[in-house]
Design a protein around this motif. Structure first.
Motif, PDB file in Angstrom:
ATOM      1  N   THR A 136       6.871 -34.146 -37.748  1.00 35.01           N
ATOM      2  CA  THR A 136       7.369 -32.924 -38.390  1.00 35.01           C
ATOM      3  C   THR A 136       7.988 -32.007 -37.346  1.00 35.01           C
ATOM      4  O   THR A 136       9.059 -31.433 -37.569  1.00 35.01           O
ATOM      5  CB  THR A 136       6.229 -32.205 -39.139  1.00 35.01           C
ATOM      6  N   ALA A 137       7.328 -31.883 -36.197  1.00 33.67           N
ATOM      7  CA  ALA A 137       7.852 -31.047 -35.114  1.00 33.67           C
ATOM      8  C   ALA A 137       9.212 -31.552 -34.650  1.00 33.67           C
ATOM      9  O   ALA A 137      10.133 -30.758 -34.407  1.00 33.67           O
ATOM     10  CB  ALA A 137       6.863 -31.027 -33.940  1.00 33.67           C
ATOM     11  N   GLU A 138       9.346 -32.862 -34.545  1.00 34.08           N
ATOM     12  CA  GLU A 138      10.620 -33.435 -34.117  1.00 34.08           C
ATOM     13  C   GLU A 138      11.730 -33.115 -35.115  1.00 34.08           C
ATOM     14  O   GLU A 138      12.833 -32.726 -34.742  1.00 34.08           O
ATOM     15  CB  GLU A 138      10.476 -34.936 -33.945  1.00 34.08           C
ATOM     16  N   VAL A 139      11.422 -33.263 -36.410  1.00 36.38           N
ATOM     17  CA  VAL A 139      12.422 -32.991 -37.443  1.00 36.38           C
ATOM     18  C   VAL A 139      12.820 -31.516 -37.436  1.00 36.38           C
ATOM     19  O   VAL A 139      13.995 -31.174 -37.540  1.00 36.38           O
ATOM     20  CB  VAL A 139      11.898 -33.401 -38.841  1.00 36.38           C
ATOM     21  N   LEU A 140      11.826 -30.642 -37.290  1.00 36.67           N
ATOM     22  CA  LEU A 140      12.097 -29.200 -37.340  1.00 36.67           C
ATOM     23  C   LEU A 140      12.578 -28.637 -36.003  1.00 36.67           C
ATOM     24  O   LEU A 140      13.003 -27.489 -35.943  1.00 36.67           O
ATOM     25  CB  LEU A 140      10.838 -28.451 -37.799  1.00 36.67           C
ATOM     26  N   GLY A 141      12.479 -29.439 -34.946  1.00 37.17           N
ATOM     27  CA  GLY A 141      12.940 -28.972 -33.638  1.00 37.17           C
ATOM     28  C   GLY A 141      12.017 -27.930 -33.033  1.00 37.17           C
ATOM     29  O   GLY A 141      12.493 -26.946 -32.446  1.00 37.17           O
ATOM     30  N   CYS A 142      10.710 -28.108 -33.190  1.00 37.83           N
ATOM     31  CA  CYS A 142       9.751 -27.165 -32.628  1.00 37.83           C
ATOM     32  C   CYS A 142       8.568 -27.943 -32.057  1.00 37.83           C
ATOM     33  O   CYS A 142       8.548 -29.172 -32.090  1.00 37.83           O
ATOM     34  CB  CYS A 142       9.292 -26.164 -33.694  1.00 37.83           C
TER      35      CYS A 142
END
Length: 174
Positions: A136-142
């Motif tokens: 999820t972090a990778e997709v959201l860039g965070c």
């Protein structure tokens, strides 16, 4: 005077033509018996000979046995594609015939729809799509910790909106 390349090309074309004339009816019948559809058999047979021609252009002659092996491989691909298409049609039919969402499901979907995009995205990625925190972090860039903070805020916004639909509308305009 004819150059060597032209003579070689002419000989190659003559050998291929002889192969085609000799084996096309047999390959076509072989394919038709296994497909049962004249149009599909013609397409598959044409593909066998197209591949054979490319092979001949590369300098390797095709044999009768090679033609039948290629036809069998193309038939396998054809049957797998037909199976996938049938399965896709079945899934679409099942999806269209399924029961409408319950009242509770509708409220959940409406609540999600009213959430601000930043909240909706993190909830859908994590719970609907089943992504891990790192994914999820990778997709959201965070970062991972940022995902946890966003999830906490999104769950609160969802809880508030689910209990009181009007509260989300005022949050969106803020």
């Amino acid at each position: 005077m004819e150059n060597t390349k032209t003579a070689t090309d002419r000989e190659r074309a003559a050998r291929f033509t002889a192969l085609y004339v000799r084996d096309h009816p047999r390959v076509s019948a072989f394919v038709h018996r296994r497909v049962g559809d004249r149009d599909a058999a013609e397409e598959l047979t044409a593909e066998v000979f197209r591949i054979a021609w490319e092979r001949a252009l590369g300098g390797t002659e095709a044999t009768t046995g090679w033609l039948f092996v290629t036809a069998r491989n193309l038939l396998s691909n054809h049957h797998r594609a037909a199976t996938r298409l049938t399965e896709l049609h079945r899934r679409i039919t099942d999806e269209l015939d399924r029961a409408p969402a319950s009242a509770e499901d509708s409220v959940v979907l409406e609540t999600l729809e009213r959430l601000p995009e930043r909240h909706r995205d993190v909830l859908l990625l994590r719970y609907w799509d089943g992504l891990s925190t790192a994914e999820t972090a990778e997709v959201l860039g965070c970062s991972g910790p940022a995902v946890w903070v966003r999830l906490h805020r999104a769950r609160e916004a969802f809880r508030d909106g689910y209990a009181s639909p009007a509260s989300l509308s005022s949050e969106e305009s803020a």
